[in-house]
Design an enzyme around this catalytic site. Structure first.
Site, PDB file in Angstrom:
ATOM      1  N   TYR A 144       0.810  -1.217   0.000  1.00  0.00           N
ATOM      2  CA  TYR A 144       0.000   0.000   0.000  1.00  0.00           C
ATOM      3  C   TYR A 144       0.845   1.270   0.000  1.00  0.00           C
ATOM      4  O   TYR A 144       0.362   2.336  -0.353  1.00  0.00           O
ATOM      5  CB  TYR A 144      -0.965   0.026   1.195  1.00  0.00           C
ATOM      6  CG  TYR A 144      -2.027  -1.064   1.160  1.00  0.00           C
ATOM      7  CD1 TYR A 144      -2.023  -2.040   0.177  1.00  0.00           C
ATOM      8  CD2 TYR A 144      -3.040  -1.113   2.100  1.00  0.00           C
ATOM      9  CE1 TYR A 144      -2.971  -3.037   0.138  1.00  0.00           C
ATOM     10  CE2 TYR A 144      -4.004  -2.105   2.074  1.00  0.00           C
ATOM     11  CZ  TYR A 144      -3.959  -3.072   1.094  1.00  0.00           C
ATOM     12  OH  TYR A 144      -4.911  -4.062   1.060  1.00  0.00           O
ATOM     13  N   LYS A 195       3.444 -15.455   2.629  1.00  0.00           N
ATOM     14  CA  LYS A 195       3.399 -16.200   1.361  1.00  0.00           C
ATOM     15  C   LYS A 195       4.857 -16.472   0.985  1.00  0.00           C
ATOM     16  O   LYS A 195       5.344 -16.074  -0.085  1.00  0.00           O
ATOM     17  CB  LYS A 195       2.652 -15.345   0.317  1.00  0.00           C
ATOM     18  CG  LYS A 195       2.332 -16.038  -0.973  1.00  0.00           C
ATOM     19  CD  LYS A 195       1.257 -17.090  -0.886  1.00  0.00           C
ATOM     20  CE  LYS A 195       1.058 -17.781  -2.219  1.00  0.00           C
ATOM     21  NZ  LYS A 195       0.232 -18.993  -2.134  1.00  0.00           N
ATOM     22  N   ASP A 228      -2.972 -18.202   1.761  1.00  0.00           N
ATOM     23  CA  ASP A 228      -4.119 -18.848   1.100  1.00  0.00           C
ATOM     24  C   ASP A 228      -4.729 -19.913   2.006  1.00  0.00           C
ATOM     25  O   ASP A 228      -5.952 -20.044   2.131  1.00  0.00           O
ATOM     26  CB  ASP A 228      -3.723 -19.432  -0.272  1.00  0.00           C
ATOM     27  CG  ASP A 228      -2.353 -20.080  -0.284  1.00  0.00           C
ATOM     28  OD1 ASP A 228      -1.601 -19.946   0.700  1.00  0.00           O
ATOM     29  OD2 ASP A 228      -2.020 -20.744  -1.284  1.00  0.00           O
ATOM     30  N   ASP A 252      -5.327  -6.819   5.666  1.00  0.00           N
ATOM     31  CA  ASP A 252      -6.515  -6.094   5.220  1.00  0.00           C
ATOM     32  C   ASP A 252      -7.602  -7.106   4.841  1.00  0.00           C
ATOM     33  O   ASP A 252      -8.761  -7.018   5.267  1.00  0.00           O
ATOM     34  CB  ASP A 252      -6.123  -5.232   4.002  1.00  0.00           C
ATOM     35  CG  ASP A 252      -7.186  -4.228   3.625  1.00  0.00           C
ATOM     36  OD1 ASP A 252      -8.197  -4.130   4.344  1.00  0.00           O
ATOM     37  OD2 ASP A 252      -7.011  -3.535   2.608  1.00  0.00           O
ATOM     38  N   ASP A 256     -10.990  -8.565   7.310  1.00  0.00           N
ATOM     39  CA  ASP A 256     -12.392  -8.455   6.878  1.00  0.00           C
ATOM     40  C   ASP A 256     -13.060  -9.827   6.848  1.00  0.00           C
ATOM     41  O   ASP A 256     -14.235  -9.963   7.195  1.00  0.00           O
ATOM     42  CB  ASP A 256     -12.481  -7.813   5.481  1.00  0.00           C
ATOM     43  CG  ASP A 256     -12.734  -6.317   5.582  1.00  0.00           C
ATOM     44  OD1 ASP A 256     -12.378  -5.731   6.631  1.00  0.00           O
ATOM     45  OD2 ASP A 256     -13.281  -5.727   4.634  1.00  0.00           O
TER      46      ASP A 256
END
Ligand code: NAD
Length: 366
Positions: A144, A195, A228, A252, A256
């Site tokens: 970001y 990851k 994942d 992020d 959620d």
């Protein structure tokens, strides 16, 4: 009488609606506890653009600078979505605020009361005790913020966009320290999510977390998971996590997802803390609901104010060191919600009691 000095930035759409109720609950508890509230309200986001020509007006930033904490609503919505991306409320207000105060640690409790297990999309028999986990998200690094961040037209006429993912070891170490503190206060279990099978930044992330925990918190049970798989495990069996820590973008998305399995965005709040100490020597922080401005229900008086009220509790805990008062608010919210007073928000469905009535029930439970 202790004085609590904080900035109030309600933002847009349901932001001011839920903030009004949170301040009413806060005023009530402050009176009971003999606390003086010293706050000023300032525009941010779309309100900042409309009234000052800027999503983060200078006067708002100055107010935050002079405060011990920021109580934030949420920003953005259809009214401003045609603006260039760089001027959009979230990007031009929230991200710079996080950056300005180096709010690198986002602590988001994922809590679903046992009594409301049916509010989760997960079958209630899988979560007989509800859900109680904590997401720690790195907030000022990664994709970001990394530069370059560009969109260019190539010589062949095609268009190319670039985002850059950067992490420094020191950034990973400081968020790991936050995660260690959270894990120590709970079940001493920490899961780091990355990851590392694909991303260089994740390889560094995994090595740094491993080394840092081994050196500074060997008593913790540390595990690692690919993002994942984590996304899948969160909906399969959320309570297998206790505290999980991850980088900005993964956090992020996972936070959620966590909010969804916990039943409602309207129930979850978060604390963003940094290196800065406030005038009390405690963490300067920004405290906000997990959800956005919910334009679809704005103005109807049905938004769930619980997340904003629970943000007040987090502010009392982290920026004012008033754990007992924080727990009083959290207990009152739980009592009001589990005794049947529910707003008709995304999770609970059914008939709404309304934003104000929800806050009334919380005040009655205090
Ligand atoms: P959203 O969180 O605003 O809404 C998603 C769904 O959840 C909607 O159906 C909404 O009605 C519901 N919801 C959210 N909060 C609720 C509450 N307190 N009570 C009842 N229901 C609630 O997400 P979105 O629709 O993707 O975004 C709307 C706007 O909010 C966008 O402009 C987005 O950029 C902005 N946003 C801001 C923040 C922030 O300021 N931190 C965070 C997320 C989204």
């Amino acid at each position: 009488m202790p004085t609590l000095k904080f900035a109030v930035l309600p933002g847009d759409y349901i932001g001011p609606e839920v903030m009004t109720e949170a301040l009413r609950v806060f005023a009530h508890v402050a009176k009971q506890e003999g606390l003086t509230l010293d706050y000023a309200i300032a525009d941010v986001g779309g309100a900042g653009i409309d009234n000052h020509g800027k999503a983060l007006p200078d006067s708002t930033l100055k107010l935050c600078e002079q405060s011990d904490a920021i109580l934030f609503g949420s920003v953005g919505g259809p009214k401003w979505e045609k603006l260039p991306p760089k001027e959009q409320p979230e990007r031009a207000a929230l991200l710079p605020l996080r950056k300005h105060f180096t709010l690198f640690a986002n602590i988001r409790p994922g809590l679903l009361y046992r009594e409301l297990a049916d509010a989760s999309p997960i079958k209630s028999e899988r979560i007989p005790d509800g859900i109680d986990i904590v997401c720690i998200r790195e907030l000022t690094g990664g994709l970001y913020f990394g530069q370059p961040k560009t969109t260019t037209t190539l010589p062949d006429g095609d268009v190319q966009s670039i985002d850059t993912m950067i992490y420094r070891k020191s950034e990973i170490e400081r968020i790991t320290a936050t995660a260690i503190a959270a894990a120590r206060a709970r079940k001493k279990k920490l899961c780091s999510i990355d990851k590392a099978n694909v991303l260089e930044t994740s390889v560094l992330w995994r090595k740094t977390v491993t080394d840092y925990v081994a050196k500074n918190a060997p008593e913790l049970e540390l595990s690692h998971m690919y993002v994942d798989n984590a996304a899948m495990q969160l909906v399969r069996s959320p309570n297998q996590f206790d505290v999980f820590v991850t980088e900005n973008m993964f956090g992020d998305i996972l936070s959620d997802e966590m909010a969804c399995v916990c039943g409602s965005l309207g129930m979850l709040s978060s604390a963003s803390l940094g290196t800065r100490k406030n005038s009390l020597g405690l963490s300067f922080g920004l405290f906000e609901p997990a959800g956005g401005t919910a334009p679809d229900i704005a103005g109807k008086g049905i938004a769930n104010p619980c997340a904003q009220i629970l943000s007040v509790a987090l502010m009392l805990r982290y920026s004012f060191g008033l754990e007992k008062v924080a727990v009083r608010i959290e207990t009152a919210v739980k009592k009001a919600v589990t005794s049947g007073t529910r707003t008709g928000d995304i999770a609970f469905g059914g008939k709404s009691v309304g934003t104000k009535a929800m806050a009334d029930a919380i005040i009655a439970a205090l």
